[in-house]
Design an enzyme around this catalytic site. Structure first.
Site, PDB file in Angstrom:
ATOM      1  CE  LYS A  35      -4.262   1.309   0.053  1.00  0.00           C
ATOM      2  NZ  LYS A  35      -5.388   0.497  -0.481  1.00  0.00           N
ATOM      3  CG  ASP A  70      -7.305   3.167  -1.186  1.00  0.00           C
ATOM      4  OD1 ASP A  70      -7.795   2.312  -1.135  1.00  0.00           O
ATOM      5  OD2 ASP A  70      -7.308   4.083  -0.037  1.00  0.00           O
TER       6      ASP A  70
HETATM    7  P1  NDP Z   1     -12.987   7.484  -3.125  1.00  0.00           P
HETATM    8  O1  NDP Z   1     -12.038   8.611  -2.727  1.00  0.00           O
HETATM    9  O2  NDP Z   1     -13.564   7.566  -4.171  1.00  0.00           O
HETATM   10  O3  NDP Z   1     -14.102   7.763  -1.922  1.00  0.00           O
HETATM   11  C1  NDP Z   1     -13.835   7.803  -0.693  1.00  0.00           C
HETATM   12  C2  NDP Z   1     -15.280   8.176   0.062  1.00  0.00           C
HETATM   13  O4  NDP Z   1     -15.444   8.135   1.597  1.00  0.00           O
HETATM   14  C3  NDP Z   1     -15.713   9.778  -0.062  1.00  0.00           C
HETATM   15  O5  NDP Z   1     -17.205   9.788  -0.023  1.00  0.00           O
HETATM   16  C4  NDP Z   1     -15.034  10.203   1.128  1.00  0.00           C
HETATM   17  O6  NDP Z   1     -15.545  11.544   1.434  1.00  0.00           O
HETATM   18  C5  NDP Z   1     -15.390   9.285   2.039  1.00  0.00           C
HETATM   19  N1  NDP Z   1     -14.366   9.387   3.132  1.00  0.00           N
HETATM   20  C6  NDP Z   1     -13.006   9.326   3.018  1.00  0.00           C
HETATM   21  N2  NDP Z   1     -12.232   9.196   4.031  1.00  0.00           N
HETATM   22  C7  NDP Z   1     -13.311   9.494   5.045  1.00  0.00           C
HETATM   23  C8  NDP Z   1     -13.175   9.652   6.313  1.00  0.00           C
HETATM   24  N3  NDP Z   1     -11.845   9.819   7.149  1.00  0.00           N
HETATM   25  N4  NDP Z   1     -14.225   9.971   7.094  1.00  0.00           N
HETATM   26  C9  NDP Z   1     -15.459  10.060   6.257  1.00  0.00           C
HETATM   27  N5  NDP Z   1     -15.685   9.631   5.094  1.00  0.00           N
HETATM   28  C10 NDP Z   1     -14.451   9.614   4.575  1.00  0.00           C
HETATM   29  O7  NDP Z   1     -12.364   6.170  -2.485  1.00  0.00           O
HETATM   30  P2  NDP Z   1     -12.537   4.715  -2.645  1.00  0.00           P
HETATM   31  O8  NDP Z   1     -14.369   4.653  -3.099  1.00  0.00           O
HETATM   32  O9  NDP Z   1     -11.962   4.206  -3.759  1.00  0.00           O
HETATM   33  O10 NDP Z   1     -12.501   4.065  -1.442  1.00  0.00           O
HETATM   34  C11 NDP Z   1     -13.470   3.603  -0.429  1.00  0.00           C
HETATM   35  C12 NDP Z   1     -13.050   2.590   0.687  1.00  0.00           C
HETATM   36  O11 NDP Z   1     -12.754   1.448  -0.225  1.00  0.00           O
HETATM   37  C13 NDP Z   1     -11.324   2.899   1.267  1.00  0.00           C
HETATM   38  O12 NDP Z   1     -11.457   2.274   2.364  1.00  0.00           O
HETATM   39  C14 NDP Z   1     -10.708   2.096   0.268  1.00  0.00           C
HETATM   40  O13 NDP Z   1      -9.439   1.463   0.699  1.00  0.00           O
HETATM   41  C15 NDP Z   1     -11.424   0.919   0.064  1.00  0.00           C
HETATM   42  N6  NDP Z   1     -11.179   0.016  -1.173  1.00  0.00           N
HETATM   43  C16 NDP Z   1     -11.173   0.825  -2.387  1.00  0.00           C
HETATM   44  C17 NDP Z   1     -11.023  -0.038  -3.642  1.00  0.00           C
HETATM   45  C18 NDP Z   1     -11.108   0.774  -4.961  1.00  0.00           C
HETATM   46  O14 NDP Z   1     -10.913  -0.063  -5.953  1.00  0.00           O
HETATM   47  N7  NDP Z   1     -11.173   2.001  -5.172  1.00  0.00           N
HETATM   48  C19 NDP Z   1     -10.918  -1.434  -3.621  1.00  0.00           C
HETATM   49  C20 NDP Z   1     -10.857  -1.997  -2.204  1.00  0.00           C
HETATM   50  C21 NDP Z   1     -11.321  -1.274  -1.077  1.00  0.00           C
HETATM   51  P3  NDP Z   1     -14.976  13.009   1.469  1.00  0.00           P
HETATM   52  O15 NDP Z   1     -15.005  13.512  -0.091  1.00  0.00           O
HETATM   53  O16 NDP Z   1     -15.350  13.945   2.391  1.00  0.00           O
HETATM   54  O17 NDP Z   1     -13.301  12.593   1.661  1.00  0.00           O
HETATM   55  O1  8G0 Z   2      -7.859  -2.132  -0.748  1.00  0.00           O
HETATM   56  C1  8G0 Z   2      -7.848  -2.758  -2.071  1.00  0.00           C
HETATM   57  O2  8G0 Z   2      -7.798  -3.936  -2.127  1.00  0.00           O
HETATM   58  C2  8G0 Z   2      -7.273  -1.886  -3.094  1.00  0.00           C
HETATM   59  C3  8G0 Z   2      -7.724  -0.439  -3.127  1.00  0.00           C
HETATM   60  C4  8G0 Z   2      -7.427   0.248  -4.222  1.00  0.00           C
HETATM   61  C5  8G0 Z   2      -6.757  -0.234  -5.289  1.00  0.00           C
HETATM   62  C6  8G0 Z   2      -6.553  -1.397  -5.396  1.00  0.00           C
HETATM   63  C7  8G0 Z   2      -5.652  -2.128  -6.513  1.00  0.00           C
HETATM   64  O3  8G0 Z   2      -4.508  -2.621  -6.398  1.00  0.00           O
HETATM   65  O4  8G0 Z   2      -6.201  -2.177  -7.516  1.00  0.00           O
HETATM   66  C8  8G0 Z   2      -6.516  -2.234  -4.207  1.00  0.00           C
END
Ligand code: NDP
Ligand code: 8G0
Length: 454
Positions: free
Chosen positions: A133, A173
């Site tokens: 990460k 992420d």
């Molecule tokens: P984005 O940046 O696209 O979206 C994140 C969302 O969560 C936003 O709405 C944001 O609001 C909110 N958020 C972030 N930090 C906080 C916080 N500290 N408190 C409250 N709300 C918060 O990220 P993703 O959708 O990609 O990721 C979301 C989650 O999913 C994370 O835990 C990530 O690690 C996990 N994940 C993502 C993957 C991916 O493919 N993208 C794969 C697997 C897991 P704001 O705009 O206000 O910050």
């Molecule tokens: O948490 C995850 O598994 C994650 C989040 C964002 C990206 C990736 C990836 O390697 O594609 C994994």
């Protein structure tokens, strides 16, 4: 003679005490390790070679941690300094793989917990990927495109020497989407003079996989479908509360809605929206445009749809629902949130985010014997599809959306099966935490043992 239970309890407490001494203040990392230790140690004691080989002790020590200065100039000409990270946790089953997070909260503890979880998740996907990460305490919120580009270029100027298609393959992420991946890929290509699959989540015309943007949210819904099916249930007609409004939340909402559910909530770090009537295709289109093009805030939903309500400074978990999908960030469901969910009839919690439930919240869900899956199982569709992007890049071809989606469905079904195999308890309750941790751990552990003292 010590009973097995005593041996397990002693081992766990000694292990966690040493971990905390060696990694002071890294609370998220302690939390993630503690969960795995609880699941794995009772199983591991049946395999003395894993104990003798100190496999778990090795796994909690990252193979490498890179921390670096990221200097850049903002639009006013002022110099800014952020800190960059890449935690290369484990390469036993493939090149390091995992996302990059840009958020003000990023620190070493958060990077290490995410890289640690990634190792087991990637093993669960059945694809050859190790765990890593990275990220920075830089927040793209409120920054201009030009500032984001300068930051990404500076970040990659250092990171490029540590990554590569067969070494370490980052992705997005929190705070890192298509725009940031584009800027980082561009800089990587300039500095290394190679067009390879060193980043995933790339644009559709330059090596990105179809379905990668959808994969995490869709995959979480496929996993939830499999969970619900164990109780003869489905999404049809169910009320779903989702947190977050980013990549994972958007596509989880779209898929849940298309599977017949009523999606009631979305959120961001400022508050949540509650739409009693549920999301539909038109409302989803508005959300995609609001978040991904205009980069607006979720509260604007109620300006467009005045029948909906906005609750500033709150999380959605007090809204009665059948299914909850936390898709924002770590520790966003605390004990009282979990109590509210269960009290109001929620019987399925499928995590889209990484470690969104605190240990106390997980205890509530499991104590109430409701369906509960940890992110490392139910959000694995994202990294799995990144793995499929790597495969396509290596083969220099592009699969159709249907082909990728079919592989994603198969992978999620297989992860669900692995959880059942290792997680079913004597009374028939499926402990998805135990299942995911043991299944992932055994694969990585055996690979490490077979590779000698690594
Ligand atoms: P984005 O940046 O696209 O979206 C994140 C969302 O969560 C936003 O709405 C944001 O609001 C909110 N958020 C972030 N930090 C906080 C916080 N500290 N408190 C409250 N709300 C918060 O990220 P993703 O959708 O990609 O990721 C979301 C989650 O999913 C994370 O835990 C990530 O690690 C996990 N994940 C993502 C993957 C991916 O493919 N993208 C794969 C697997 C897991 P704001 O705009 O206000 O910050
Ligand atoms: O948490 C995850 O598994 C994650 C989040 C964002 C990206 C990736 C990836 O390697 O594609 C994994």
């Amino acid at each position: 003679m010590k009973t097995t239970d005593k041996i397990i309890a002693d081992y766990k407490s000694r292990f966690m005490a040493e971990l905390k001494t060696k990694n002071p203040g890294e609370t998220e990392f302690h939390q993630a390790v503690s969960e795995v230790v609880d699941s794995v140690v009772p199983y591991m004691v049946q395999y003395p070679y894993l104990m003798e080989q100190k496999v778990l002790e090795r796994m909690v020590e990252p193979e490498r941690v890179i921390m670096f200065r990221v200097p850049w100039v903002d639009d006013r000409g002022e110099i800014q300094i952020n800190r960059g990270y890449r935690v290369q946790m484990n390469s036993a089953i493939g090149p390091y793989k995992g996302g990059i997070r840009f958020h003000a909260s990023v620190n070493l503890s958060i990077m290490k917990f995410l890289a640690f979880e990634q190792t087991f998740k990637n093993a669960l996907t059945t694809l050859p990927m190790g765990g890593a990460k990275g990220g920075s305490d830089f927040s793209p919120r409120g920054k201009s495109d030009a500032e984001v580009m300068r930051f990404c270029q500076s970040f990659m100027t250092e990171l490029q020497r540590h990554i590569g298609a067969d070494t370490d393959v980052p992705a997005g992420d929190i705070g890192v989407g298509g725009r940031e991946i584009g800027y980082m890929f561009g800089q990587y290509k300039r500095l290394r003079d190679e067009f390879t699959g060193t980043l995933t989540g790339k644009g559709q015309y330059w090596g990105g996989s179809l379905m990668r943007p959808e994969a995490t949210g869709y995959g979480a819904c496929y996993f939830a479908e499999a969970m619900l099916a164990t109780r003869g249930e489905s999404f049809a007609g169910k009320r779903v509360c989702i947190s977050g409004a980013g990549n994972v939340a958007q596509y989880a909402a779209q898929k849940a809605m298309r599977l017949g559910a009523k999606v009631l909530t979305l959120s961001d770090s400022d508050g949540f929206i509650y739409d009693e009537e549920g999301l539909d295709e038109e409302k989803m289109k508005f959300v995609f445009e609001l978040k991904n093009i205009r980069r607006g805030r979720i509260k604007e939903y109620v300006t467009k749809y005045p029948h909906a309500k906005y609750f500033a400074g709150e999380r959605p978990w007090r809204i009665p629902c059948d299914i909850a999908m936390p898709c924002a960030t770590q520790n966003e469901i605390e004990k009282t949130d979990a109590e509210n969910l269960v009290k109001n009839g929620c019987f399925c919690v499928t995590e889209g985010a990484n470690m969104p439930s605190t240990p106390e919240a997980i205890a509530i869900f499991q104590g109430a014997k409701i369906l509960y899956s940890p992110g490392k199982a139910s959000n694995a569709g994202g990294v799995a599809t990144s793995g499929l992007e790597m495969t396509q890049n290596s083969m220099r071809l592009k699969w159709t959306a249907e082909e990728v989606d079919q592989r994603l469905r198969t992978i999620m079904a297989d992860i669900h099966e692995a959880c059942i195999k290792y997680g079913t308890e004597e009374d028939g309750y499926i402990n998805y935490v135990k299942g995911a941790n043991i299944a992932g751990f055994m694969k990585v552990a055996n690979a490490m043992v077979e590779q000698g003292l690594v």
